[in-house]
Every structure is written in C-alpha cells, then in structure tokens.
Design a protein around this motif. Sequence first.
Motif, PDB file in Angstrom:
ATOM      1  N   THR A   1     -19.878  -6.676  -0.407  1.00 22.54           N
ATOM      2  CA  THR A   1     -18.445  -6.451  -0.277  1.00 22.54           C
ATOM      3  C   THR A   1     -18.138  -5.878   1.105  1.00 22.54           C
TER       4      THR A   1
ATOM      5  N   HIS B   1     -15.179  -3.900   3.039  1.00 24.94           N
ATOM      6  CA  HIS B   1     -13.945  -3.136   2.938  1.00 24.94           C
ATOM      7  C   HIS B   1     -13.366  -2.986   4.340  1.00 24.94           C
TER       8      HIS B   1
ATOM      9  N   THR C   1     -10.227  -1.349   6.659  1.00 20.28           N
ATOM     10  CA  THR C   1      -9.157  -0.354   6.614  1.00 20.28           C
ATOM     11  C   THR C   1      -8.698  -0.005   8.018  1.00 20.28           C
TER      12      THR C   1
ATOM     13  N   ILE D   1     -13.213   6.383   2.240  1.00 23.98           N
ATOM     14  CA  ILE D   1     -13.592   5.268   1.359  1.00 23.98           C
ATOM     15  C   ILE D   1     -15.089   5.312   1.086  1.00 23.98           C
ATOM     16  N   ARG D   2     -15.882   5.585   2.115  1.00 26.35           N
ATOM     17  CA  ARG D   2     -17.327   5.717   1.897  1.00 26.35           C
ATOM     18  C   ARG D   2     -17.619   6.867   0.935  1.00 26.35           C
TER      19      ARG D   2
ATOM     20  N   VAL E   1     -17.756   3.590  -3.058  1.00 24.86           N
ATOM     21  CA  VAL E   1     -17.673   2.139  -3.250  1.00 24.86           C
ATOM     22  C   VAL E   1     -18.863   1.480  -2.554  1.00 24.86           C
TER      23      VAL E   1
ATOM     24  N   VAL F   1     -17.952  -0.691   5.169  1.00 23.73           N
ATOM     25  CA  VAL F   1     -16.567  -0.267   5.424  1.00 23.73           C
ATOM     26  C   VAL F   1     -16.286  -0.462   6.909  1.00 23.73           C
TER      27      VAL F   1
ATOM     28  N   ASP G   1     -16.752 -10.680  -1.566  1.00 20.53           N
ATOM     29  CA  ASP G   1     -15.514  -9.921  -1.717  1.00 20.53           C
ATOM     30  C   ASP G   1     -15.110  -9.242  -0.416  1.00 20.53           C
TER      31      ASP G   1
ATOM     32  N   VAL H   1     -12.184  -6.459   0.565  1.00 21.45           N
ATOM     33  CA  VAL H   1     -11.172  -5.548   0.024  1.00 21.45           C
ATOM     34  C   VAL H   1     -10.411  -4.948   1.200  1.00 21.45           C
TER      35      VAL H   1
ATOM     36  N   TRP I   1      -7.765  -2.271   2.575  1.00 24.73           N
ATOM     37  CA  TRP I   1      -7.177  -0.963   2.282  1.00 24.73           C
ATOM     38  C   TRP I   1      -6.185  -0.631   3.393  1.00 24.73           C
TER      39      TRP I   1
ATOM     40  N   PHE J   1      -9.276   1.958  -5.832  1.00 30.26           N
ATOM     41  CA  PHE J   1     -10.196   0.823  -5.828  1.00 30.26           C
ATOM     42  C   PHE J   1     -10.198   0.134  -7.189  1.00 30.26           C
TER      43      PHE J   1
ATOM     44  N   ARG K   1      -7.204  -2.235  -7.563  1.00 30.31           N
ATOM     45  CA  ARG K   1      -7.001  -3.291  -6.561  1.00 30.31           C
ATOM     46  C   ARG K   1      -6.582  -4.591  -7.244  1.00 30.31           C
TER      47      ARG K   1
END
Length: 312
Positions: free
Chosen positions: A2, A4, A6, A15-16, A20, A24, A81, A83, A85, A133, A136
Amino acid sequence: MTLHVTNGDHAAAQIRAAGVEGEVLPWRDVLHDGPVPTGVPLAELSAVRAAWLAEQGAGELAAIADEFAARDKSLMEARGDVVLWFEHDLYDQLQLIQILDWLAEHGSGVRISLINPPEYLGPASPERLAALFAERRAVTPEQLALAGRAWAAFRAPDPTAVQRVMAGDTAALPFLAAALRRHLEQFPSVRDGLSRSERQILEAVEGGAGTVRDAFIEHNRREEPIWLGDMSFAGYVQALARGPRPLLSIEAAPDPSDARLELTATGRDVLAGRADAVRENGMDRWLGGVHLRGHDVRWRWDGAEVRECVSA
C-alpha cells in the motif's frame, strides 16, 4: 504494498504512528505559489517546480529535484492500493487534484481510496488517524473526472477556466470549490492591486502586528481553513518590501521571524484605496498556469470573480 500519499512530513509521521501498513509518501509542494504550466507531464512539471522552489530559497536545486524524482517514482511504481490522505484547505486540495488527475490516466489496476476530512491531519492523534483509515472510501469515477477538470483549469493561462469548474457540479470533492475560490482571491484586487493575503498582512501590521511572526499568526487567524505555510508567507512579506515604492519596511533580526515590520506611506495609501500596489511596483507572479507580469496585469479579482481588466 500500500502507498499512502499525504501533504507533508508532519502528517506522514502521524500516519506512520497510526500503525498503517505500507509506504507513506509526503507530497511536499506549495502548488498555490509559482509556475504550474499547462501541457507539461509530471516529470517535467516536477523539474519546473524544483527550479522555482530553489529560487525561493527552499533548498538546493539538486536536492529538491532528486526528492521530487523519488516522489514521482514512488507514485509511478505504485501497485495494489493507493490511499490519499488530504485536508480541506487550498494547499491540500491542489495536491489532491494533481495526484487524482495523474492516477486517472496512469493508475490502471491501482485501487485508490480517499481520506479527506474537514480537519487537519498533522495535529491529529495516531488513534484518530487509525479511525479515519478505517473510514476510507474508494475513489469514484466522478471524483477522478472532477479532479481532472479542476487540475486542467488550475493550470490554464486563463483563470476563468477555474470559475467554470466552480460553477459546475463539484459535490464529488466537497471542499474543492471553496479552495479554488481562495486561489482566485490571490489575484490582485481591482480596488488596490493586493491579493487577499497581501491585504491581510498589511492590515495585521497596521493593527499592531510588529514582527513577521505576529503578522503570520494574525494572517492565519483570518483564514478558515488555514492553508498558508511560513515559507510562502515570508515570500509574500519580502515581496511587499520590494519595488520602487515598497508597502512594508523590514528591520532584520537574527531570527527572521522576529524581523520588525512597519507600513510605509505607500502601504498606507494602498490599504486606504488611494493607490494601487500593481501600478506602484509592478508584479511578476504565477498563480497556477497564469503568469501575471508588469504594471498593468490582465486579470483582477473584483470580490466575486476574476475578470479581464487591462488598464484597471
């Protein structure tokens, strides 16, 4: 894995900390300032942005260019994925539409989801981010299409393209229209040639904000949502202190945030509507894809829209 994505390092760290899984990636670009020309693919645009940021003192060109190249590579190589943010302010909404526009064209096979609450991610607790999260939502075709229209309009050399997007259906990205309006408020006013931020800075100093730090706090007190960072703010202050008839005087201090600010006579005249900042000092500023240059710029904000106003 995934990916992420942001808005910057503070949100990325939180976020870390939320636990998740995956990489990131902080996007780190102040797209509301500097050139964002149309018709330029991501890698070339990143080079344009890196050069401009280096000119503004954000770091060494090679380091910024390498950072952007690595950032772009992470997005280009994303599988599985992604994501996103992002917050509800201008800074974040521009990054969001840039990334969604790229993914719409190049992200086939990638599952994209969005976290876009009306709150700030950086100050949020890891527990709050873990809850976000879990909430989402998959990005819809309508969101991808709207982002593409908005990104193209933001990069267009004619700002009325942004107004046409705002006049349409923007419900798919509920914070986008307000962010785009705030972007348009950065165009020089028909009344005095000041952007909204410039006027707020001068008003803050007039009202007793005697240092760069105090003016920054007062500027952001007038913003909802807050979107402007200290680097861009410092650039606005410096610009107001340049030119043949500067609007501000700056008394340097060891800590630049402690530099003393004072209105000049021209600054007072401009605030009172007796003079026009653009005619007094000219300008050379990019707002998205619009390049405003000279003492008689083509586009002005009239309080409701940006309109063509040569010899305003």
